[in-house]
Design a protein around this motif. Structure first.
Motif, PDB file in Angstrom:
ATOM      1  N   SER A 199      -2.768   5.046 -10.148  1.00 50.25           N
ATOM      2  CA  SER A 199      -2.692   3.702  -9.587  1.00 50.25           C
ATOM      3  C   SER A 199      -3.897   3.348  -9.166  1.00 50.25           C
ATOM      4  CB  SER A 199      -1.905   4.188  -8.393  1.00 50.25           C
ATOM      5  OG  SER A 199      -0.199   4.426  -8.600  1.00 50.25           O
TER       6      SER A 199
ATOM      7  N   LEU B 298      -5.747   2.004   2.245  1.00 45.85           N
ATOM      8  CA  LEU B 298      -6.203   2.305   0.847  1.00 45.85           C
ATOM      9  C   LEU B 298      -7.156   3.572   0.644  1.00 45.85           C
ATOM     10  CD1 LEU B 298      -6.555  -1.259  -0.535  1.00 45.85           C
ATOM     11  CD2 LEU B 298      -4.724   0.370  -1.354  1.00 45.85           C
TER      12      LEU B 298
ATOM     13  N   ARG C  77       1.052   3.949  -2.794  1.00 46.72           N
ATOM     14  CA  ARG C  77       0.618   5.374  -2.586  1.00 46.72           C
ATOM     15  C   ARG C  77       1.770   6.234  -3.297  1.00 46.72           C
ATOM     16  NH1 ARG C  77      -0.211   5.572   3.207  1.00 46.72           N
ATOM     17  NH2 ARG C  77       1.994   5.467   3.218  1.00 46.72           N
ATOM     18  N   HIS C  78       2.623   5.837  -2.772  1.00 41.44           N
ATOM     19  CA  HIS C  78       4.183   6.590  -3.322  1.00 41.44           C
ATOM     20  C   HIS C  78       4.210   6.874  -4.554  1.00 41.44           C
ATOM     21  CE1 HIS C  78       8.276   7.774  -3.763  1.00 41.44           C
ATOM     22  NE2 HIS C  78       8.630   7.156  -4.306  1.00 41.44           N
TER      23      HIS C  78
ATOM     24  N   ALA D 242      -5.236   6.582   1.561  1.00 42.90           N
ATOM     25  CA  ALA D 242      -4.269   7.079   0.219  1.00 42.90           C
ATOM     26  C   ALA D 242      -5.214   7.519  -0.630  1.00 42.90           C
ATOM     27  CB  ALA D 242      -3.582   5.835  -0.055  1.00 42.90           C
ATOM     28  N   GLN D 243      -6.573   7.537  -0.803  1.00 44.00           N
ATOM     29  CA  GLN D 243      -7.403   7.922  -1.779  1.00 44.00           C
ATOM     30  C   GLN D 243      -7.110   7.299  -3.038  1.00 44.00           C
ATOM     31  OE1 GLN D 243      -7.127  12.246  -1.396  1.00 44.00           O
ATOM     32  NE2 GLN D 243      -8.934  12.360  -0.192  1.00 44.00           N
ATOM     33  N   LEU D 244      -6.782   5.992  -3.229  1.00 42.82           N
ATOM     34  CA  LEU D 244      -6.571   5.322  -4.199  1.00 42.82           C
ATOM     35  C   LEU D 244      -7.848   4.525  -4.748  1.00 42.82           C
ATOM     36  CD1 LEU D 244      -3.073   3.529  -3.177  1.00 42.82           C
ATOM     37  CD2 LEU D 244      -3.619   5.293  -4.941  1.00 42.82           C
TER      38      LEU D 244
ATOM     39  N   VAL E 290       0.935  -1.299   0.039  1.00 40.93           N
ATOM     40  CA  VAL E 290      -0.118   0.031  -0.110  1.00 40.93           C
ATOM     41  C   VAL E 290       1.099   1.220  -0.114  1.00 40.93           C
ATOM     42  CG1 VAL E 290      -1.696   1.361   1.167  1.00 40.93           C
ATOM     43  CG2 VAL E 290      -1.718  -1.069   1.228  1.00 40.93           C
TER      44      VAL E 290
ATOM     45  N   GLN F 210       1.594   9.414  -5.683  1.00 43.52           N
ATOM     46  CA  GLN F 210       1.950  10.732  -5.365  1.00 43.52           C
ATOM     47  C   GLN F 210       3.047  11.391  -6.312  1.00 43.52           C
ATOM     48  OE1 GLN F 210       3.420  10.002  -1.469  1.00 43.52           O
ATOM     49  NE2 GLN F 210       1.561  10.520  -0.455  1.00 43.52           N
TER      50      GLN F 210
END
Length: 86
Positions: free
Chosen positions: A34, A57, A25-26, A60-62, A21, A29
């Protein structure tokens, strides 16, 4: 590996190790589109909770799609968990 901004990273896993995760997330950003498809391990016989992964998740707003054993894949992959278009 390094992904460019014209790349889509699709993570498909049932792993309860949160390192993936963080990595996804990285990359998001950094501008890499993603998406996560999380296979809910408890519905496949797993015994540990996936709450920390799902909440990570969400934080991270994925765009995240949750697949449970027996789900209709077309339906499970049509709308992300938060209901927003991916």
């Amino acid at each position: 590996p390094r992904f460019g901004s014209n790349t889509t990273l699709l993570a498909v896993t049932s792993s309860l190790n949160g390192d993936w995760v963080v990595t996804v997330r990285h990359e998001a950003q950094r501008g890499v589109r993603s998406v996560a498809v999380f296979l809910e391990p408890a519905t496949f016989g797993g015994r540990q909770s996936s709450v920390s992964i799902v909440s990570g998740l969400a934080a991270a707003q994925l765009p995240t799609f949750l697949v449970r054993r027996g789900d209709d894949l077309a339906k499970a992959l049509s709308v992300p968990v938060d209901g927003r278009a991916s």
